[in-house]
Design a protein around this motif. Structure first.
Motif, PDB file in Angstrom:
ATOM      1  N   GLU A 121      11.374  -4.572  10.209  1.00 15.47           N
ATOM      2  CA  GLU A 121      10.314  -3.919  11.082  1.00 15.47           C
ATOM      3  C   GLU A 121       9.696  -2.654  10.482  1.00 15.47           C
ATOM      4  O   GLU A 121       8.427  -2.591  10.841  1.00 15.47           O
ATOM      5  N   ALA A 122      10.360  -2.002   9.788  1.00 16.73           N
ATOM      6  CA  ALA A 122       9.780  -0.779   9.425  1.00 16.73           C
ATOM      7  C   ALA A 122       8.753  -1.094   8.220  1.00 16.73           C
ATOM      8  O   ALA A 122       7.661  -0.705   8.149  1.00 16.73           O
ATOM      9  N   LYS A 123       9.132  -1.967   7.314  1.00 20.79           N
ATOM     10  CA  LYS A 123       8.081  -2.276   6.243  1.00 20.79           C
ATOM     11  C   LYS A 123       6.960  -2.997   7.020  1.00 20.79           C
ATOM     12  O   LYS A 123       5.692  -2.794   6.374  1.00 20.79           O
ATOM     13  N   LYS A 124       7.063  -3.701   8.050  1.00 21.92           N
ATOM     14  CA  LYS A 124       6.143  -4.579   8.470  1.00 21.92           C
ATOM     15  C   LYS A 124       5.178  -3.557   9.358  1.00 21.92           C
ATOM     16  O   LYS A 124       3.835  -3.558   9.311  1.00 21.92           O
ATOM     17  N   LYS A 125       5.489  -2.605   9.856  1.00 20.56           N
ATOM     18  CA  LYS A 125       4.740  -1.440  10.644  1.00 20.56           C
ATOM     19  C   LYS A 125       4.124  -0.572   9.380  1.00 20.56           C
ATOM     20  O   LYS A 125       2.853  -0.443   9.618  1.00 20.56           O
ATOM     21  N   ILE A 126       4.699  -0.118   8.565  1.00 17.41           N
ATOM     22  CA  ILE A 126       4.178   0.491   7.532  1.00 17.41           C
ATOM     23  C   ILE A 126       2.742  -0.173   6.858  1.00 17.41           C
ATOM     24  O   ILE A 126       2.036   0.458   6.564  1.00 17.41           O
ATOM     25  N   LYS A 127       3.150  -1.436   6.656  1.00 13.26           N
ATOM     26  CA  LYS A 127       2.174  -2.320   5.673  1.00 13.26           C
ATOM     27  C   LYS A 127       0.974  -2.517   6.782  1.00 13.26           C
ATOM     28  O   LYS A 127      -0.253  -2.386   6.184  1.00 13.26           O
ATOM     29  N   GLU A 128       1.147  -2.581   7.962  1.00  9.84           N
ATOM     30  CA  GLU A 128      -0.053  -2.944   9.109  1.00  9.84           C
ATOM     31  C   GLU A 128      -0.921  -1.442   8.962  1.00  9.84           C
ATOM     32  O   GLU A 128      -2.104  -1.576   9.100  1.00  9.84           O
ATOM     33  N   GLU A 129      -0.335  -0.338   9.001  1.00  9.81           N
ATOM     34  CA  GLU A 129      -0.993   1.045   9.027  1.00  9.81           C
ATOM     35  C   GLU A 129      -1.332   1.574   7.684  1.00  9.81           C
ATOM     36  O   GLU A 129      -2.316   2.279   7.626  1.00  9.81           O
ATOM     37  N   MET A 130      -0.772   1.001   6.548  1.00  8.59           N
ATOM     38  CA  MET A 130      -1.116   1.503   5.313  1.00  8.59           C
ATOM     39  C   MET A 130      -0.951   0.139   4.422  1.00  8.59           C
ATOM     40  O   MET A 130       0.081   0.347   3.530  1.00  8.59           O
ATOM     41  N   SER A 131      -1.829  -0.504   4.294  1.00  8.83           N
ATOM     42  CA  SER A 131      -1.602  -1.620   3.397  1.00  8.83           C
ATOM     43  C   SER A 131      -1.503  -1.481   1.975  1.00  8.83           C
ATOM     44  O   SER A 131      -0.751  -2.485   1.168  1.00  8.83           O
ATOM     45  N   GLU A 132      -1.834  -0.435   1.443  1.00  6.57           N
ATOM     46  CA  GLU A 132      -1.724  -0.298  -0.071  1.00  6.57           C
ATOM     47  C   GLU A 132      -0.466   0.231  -0.193  1.00  6.57           C
ATOM     48  O   GLU A 132      -0.019   0.958  -1.444  1.00  6.57           O
ATOM     49  N   ALA A 133       0.382   0.436   0.809  1.00  4.93           N
ATOM     50  CA  ALA A 133       1.819   1.621   0.603  1.00  4.93           C
ATOM     51  C   ALA A 133       2.706   0.683  -0.400  1.00  4.93           C
ATOM     52  O   ALA A 133       2.666  -0.414  -0.573  1.00  4.93           O
ATOM     53  N   ASP A 134       3.299   1.260  -1.495  1.00  6.42           N
ATOM     54  CA  ASP A 134       4.131   1.009  -2.320  1.00  6.42           C
ATOM     55  C   ASP A 134       5.408   1.616  -1.628  1.00  6.42           C
ATOM     56  O   ASP A 134       6.076   2.424  -1.740  1.00  6.42           O
TER      57      ASP A 134
END
Length: 99
Positions: A50-63
């Motif tokens: 869930e955390a990975k999905k949410k972060i990628k939605e809000e910051m697609s370039e996140a490593d």
């Protein structure tokens, strides 16, 4: 002595009392003027997926880097990195932040 008191202005306005409490984070302080989110406190307690999905939605370039319990991490800052600290059952135990 009474003359000095009469010469001073006594019409000072009282300080305004804020209607709201102090901000609890930098993001809260910036409010809608914040161009990019830097932390996700709402994800503490959620699953890793869930955390990975949410972060990628809000910051697609996140490593995204997953940090297991008792792991060491470097102290360098990277603006695209988000570390997710998890427990043994892959639940988020600390606020994920950019860095």
């Amino acid at each position: 002595m009474a003359e000095k008191d009469e010469g001073q202005r006594s019409d000072k306005l009282p300080l305004e009392q804020p209607n709201e409490g102090l901000p609890r984070s930098y993001n809260e302080l910036l409010g809608s003027n914040n161009p990019m989110k830097t932390s996700w406190p709402e994800l503490v307690g959620s699953s890793l997926e869930e955390a990975k999905k949410k972060i990628k939605e809000e910051m697609s370039e996140a490593d995204i880097q997953v940090v297991p319990p008792d792991s060491f991490v470097t102290a360098d800052f990277r603006s695209e990195r988000v570390r997710i600290y998890v427990d043994d059952s892959n639940k988020v135990i600390r606020t994920p932040i950019i860095g």
